[in-house]
Structure formats: structure tokens, C-alpha cells
Design an enzyme around this catalytic site. Structure first.
Site, PDB file in Angstrom:
ATOM      1  CB  SER A 152       2.392 -10.877  -6.137  1.00  0.00           C
ATOM      2  OG  SER A 152       1.065 -10.750  -5.623  1.00  0.00           O
ATOM      3  CG  MET A 193      -5.395  -5.719  -2.181  1.00  0.00           C
ATOM      4  SD  MET A 193      -5.942  -6.335  -3.795  1.00  0.00           S
ATOM      5  CE  MET A 193      -4.367  -6.359  -4.654  1.00  0.00           C
ATOM      6  CG  MET A 205       1.707   0.856  -6.828  1.00  0.00           C
ATOM      7  SD  MET A 205       2.037  -0.852  -6.412  1.00  0.00           S
ATOM      8  CE  MET A 205       0.824  -1.690  -7.439  1.00  0.00           C
TER       9      MET A 205
END
Ligand code: DX5
Ligand code: ZN
Length: 220
Positions: free
Chosen positions: A12, A41, A142
Site C-alpha cells: 500500500s 481516503m 479489512m
């Protein structure tokens, strides 16, 4: 299919040095990553703001690996075209909990020829995604509360991973199970054993002394 042999590794870039994004993307590409995970985000769906499509486009110029876009935003339906227009974006994942019609968003991503991903937060039971099974290619489970890198892995998510693995077998579905948050070689092995296919890793890869060693250690 518990006990799978090797996993796909998706570093990531949220954990990378944004001031050197190109070099960082090249580095994990050379180190053996399979995908590049891009955490978008909006400061609304999650209490943090990261980056948008222009940054994903910049990253795409430094790798030939598939870009795996994770939209932690409200109304993802407004932005999927922008991200899918970026050369190299292979998958676009949106959250079940965001305020959109998740099924329609998934259908639109697929119609554009990309892999459609559905993500669920730790507090969301798998059952809430039940009627969408068959409409996604990736289920992103998640393993931390979305919004930040560097959080500890939530071991109680292992049950959800094996439940998803069992369900896809029972339903004869071929979606990939991707896990995201607190993944390192130890937790990756637990997730792989539970049935996960793709490991998102931010901190463990970007902060590793040797990124290639870390990626190899996470893969099997
Ligand atoms: C969290 C993001 C994750 C995170 C992973 O909201 O979706 O992808 O960046 O970072 P680590 O591996 O540091 O937990
Ligand atoms: Zn993510």
C-alpha cells in the site's frame, strides 16, 4: 480453500514516502510485489485524507504492475470513472458501508472491464454482503478499522476470512479474498491459512530493511 500455498502481495503506497512516490513504487515493483495498492481516503467515510486520481496516475507511470484502488470514500459512484481512466488501474474496490448503491457501482466497474471489489469494515458481518455475492471479483476484508496505516492486525477477522472462503466454495464463486491492515509475514500466514489470496501490506513492506525479503517472507 484453506492452506493455499502462495499469496499475491499488494504493497500500500499510503505507507510510502510521498515525496519520492515514483522511486518508492519502482522499489516495491523491483522487490517483487504483485499489485500496487492505492488507498484513497476522503476525510468523510474515514477520518483521514490521503490522495486522489492524479496521484494514482503519477504512481502508474512508475510500474507495470496492476494498480489496486481502494476507495475509502462516500459516494464512490461519483469517482470510479476518474480512477478507471488511469492506465494501469486493474481493480476498483468500494465499501459496502459507503452511501451508494454498492451493486450498481460494482456492475459499472465490471462493465468498464475492470475487476470490481467490495470491501467491508471489521464491524460489518459478511452476511450483509450476501446478496452481492457474484457481483464482485475481489472481497477486501479489512483487518483494521480503515483510515490509517500502521495499526495492529485484528485476529478476530480470521473467522470472517474462513467464512468467506467457505461461502465461495459452496457457491462455486471465484472471487479473490484480499486482506488489508496490519499484514506482515506472521499475520499473512494466518490469513493464508484461513483462505486469503491477496495480502495488502503498507508498513511491513515500506518500513522493512529489505523489501524483497519482506515480500518473499509474506508470500509463503
Ligand atoms: C487502511 C488501508 C490499508 C493500510 C495498510 O485504511 O486501507 O491499506 O494502508 O497499512 P498497514 O499495512 O500499515 O496496516
Ligand atoms: Zn487499503
Amino acid at each position: 480453500m484453506p492452506g493455499r500455498t502462495t499469496s499475491l502481495i499488494a504493497p500500500s503506497i499510503l505507507a510510502s514516502d510521498f515525496a519520492r512516490l515514483g522511486v518508492e513504487v519502482e522499489s516495491v515493483t523491483i522487490a517483487g510485489a504483485d499489485w500496487i495498492h492505492c488507498d484513497v481516503m476522503d476525510g468523510d467515510f474515514v477520518p483521514n485524507i490521503s490522495f486522489g486520481a492524479p496521484i494514482v496516475e503519477a504512481a502508474s507511470r512508475h510500474t507495470a504492475l496492476p494498480l489496486d484502488v481502494h476507495l475509502m470514500i462516500q459516494r464512490p459512484d461519483r469517482y470510479i470513472e476518474q480512477f478507471m481512466a488511469v492506465k494501469g488501474v486493474a481493480s476498483v474496490t468500494s465499501h459496502l458501508e459507503a452511501n451508494h448503491d454498492a451493486g450498481i457501482t460494482l456492475d459499472r466497474v465490471r462493465a468498464a472491464g475492470k475487476k470490481a471489489g467490495l470491501s467491508i469494515k471489521p464491524g460489518t458481518p459478511l452476511d450483509q454482503a450476501r446478496e452481492l455475492f457474484g457481483r464482485f471479483d475481489i472481497l477486501l476484508i479489512m483487518t483494521v478499522e480503515p483510515g490509517f496505516g500502521g495499526q495492529p492486525f485484528m485476529t478476530d477477522m480470521l473467522g470472517k476470512i474462513s467464512e468467506a472462503d467457505r461461502l465461495r466454495t459452496d457457491l462455486g464463486l471465484g472471487f479473490l479474498i484480499e486482506v488489508d491492515g496490519g499484514i506482515d509475514p506472521k499475520t499473512a500466514a494466518l490469513c493464508r491459512e484461513a483462505g486469503a489470496d491477496v495480502m495488502v501490506a503498507g508498513t511491513s513492506v515500506f518500513k522493512a530493511a529489505d523489501r524483497a525479503v519482506e515480500i518473499r517472507a509474506m508470500r509463503e
